[in-house]
Design a protein around this motif. Sequence first.
Motif, PDB file in Angstrom:
ATOM      1  N   HIS A  89       0.568   4.248  -2.942  1.00  0.00           N
ATOM      2  CA  HIS A  89       0.588   5.704  -2.699  1.00  0.00           C
ATOM      3  C   HIS A  89       1.440   6.511  -3.388  1.00  0.00           C
ATOM      4  CE1 HIS A  89      -3.094   4.920  -0.367  1.00  0.00           C
ATOM      5  NE2 HIS A  89      -2.421   4.581   0.741  1.00  0.00           N
ATOM      6  N   LYS A 120      -7.689  -4.149  -4.243  1.00  0.00           N
ATOM      7  CA  LYS A 120      -8.127  -3.045  -3.497  1.00  0.00           C
ATOM      8  C   LYS A 120      -8.324  -1.746  -4.357  1.00  0.00           C
ATOM      9  CE  LYS A 120      -7.650  -0.713   1.044  1.00  0.00           C
ATOM     10  NZ  LYS A 120      -6.873  -0.555   2.376  1.00  0.00           N
ATOM     11  N   TYR A 123      -8.538   2.514  -4.732  1.00  0.00           N
ATOM     12  CA  TYR A 123      -8.143   3.690  -3.944  1.00  0.00           C
ATOM     13  C   TYR A 123      -8.807   4.995  -4.639  1.00  0.00           C
ATOM     14  CZ  TYR A 123      -4.683   0.573  -2.137  1.00  0.00           C
ATOM     15  OH  TYR A 123      -4.092  -0.724  -1.379  1.00  0.00           O
ATOM     16  N   GLU A 151       0.873  -1.086  -0.105  1.00  0.00           N
ATOM     17  CA  GLU A 151       0.095   0.098  -0.196  1.00  0.00           C
ATOM     18  C   GLU A 151       0.787   1.234   0.015  1.00  0.00           C
ATOM     19  OE1 GLU A 151      -4.300  -0.024   1.037  1.00  0.00           O
ATOM     20  OE2 GLU A 151      -3.257  -0.918   3.274  1.00  0.00           O
TER      21      GLU A 151
END
Length: 284
Positions: free
Chosen positions: A49, A93, A95, A45
Amino acid sequence: MNQTASTIYLEEESYYLEVYLDPFNKRIRVDDYRGNTHLLLDKAEELVHHHHAEKLIIKVRSEDFIAFFEKGLQPEAVVDRYFLGSDAYFFSKFYTPDRKQNEQWITEDGLIQSIYHLDTSVEKMYPPKEYELKKADESCAAQLSALYKQVFEIYPTPLHDPEYVKKTMQEGTIYYVFFHQGKIVSAASAEINTFYKNAELTDCATLTEHRKYGLMKIILHELERELKQNGIFCAYSIARSLSFGMNAVLFQLEYSYRGRFMNNCYIYDKLENMNMWVKNLATC
């Protein structure tokens, strides 16, 4: 961020990660991992980012299913026997809100339902004698790139570049093609994972005017034959969810539907959902 995709390897005291950075498709994919699942997910993760990715995909071993599920990731697809005979669950996932929304989902549900009503006892087709099936080599790279450029306005990997095609061949990807009057009119490849003994059948393209002879089924069957000769029995393919033809081809070749990736990659002319199809070559 550099638009060139790359693989990085991260080895820390408590975990190991093999990560595919895919800036063109605004995603990051974890292809392999070992160790502490909580720490390695935190690192993944962090990379998301840092690189401003919109989607994270992780190929998860069955024994770690709950560990990733309880961290808020969603299983989107499964590949039977991916890890040397053990199943792989593709968790994702998102974002950004846009990456998690799609108006085609219900339409694509209907497409899968209609495909499962197709007749699978279709007679084998033989193209006219002027079509010649061959295993491609590096001398075919320019023609292969030209084919992909003609069929796909946008493609998730740089197959429009002949040097990239050559690079994939040097790394072990197998291409089979049909020639017609000296020109490549249909092609597909098998991207082989030699360590885990699986292969993705991909890069399927046929020029519109040559689609009536079932060329793609013949090419995929030939790729399967070579994979079996090399002891690889886990074959899977990821098809555009809106493409009835390609999904039908895989179903009629006895692949089984194993899930759908939402807003997975830029292909054809936009960001699209992709269906997962899997086949155990040992049983055929």
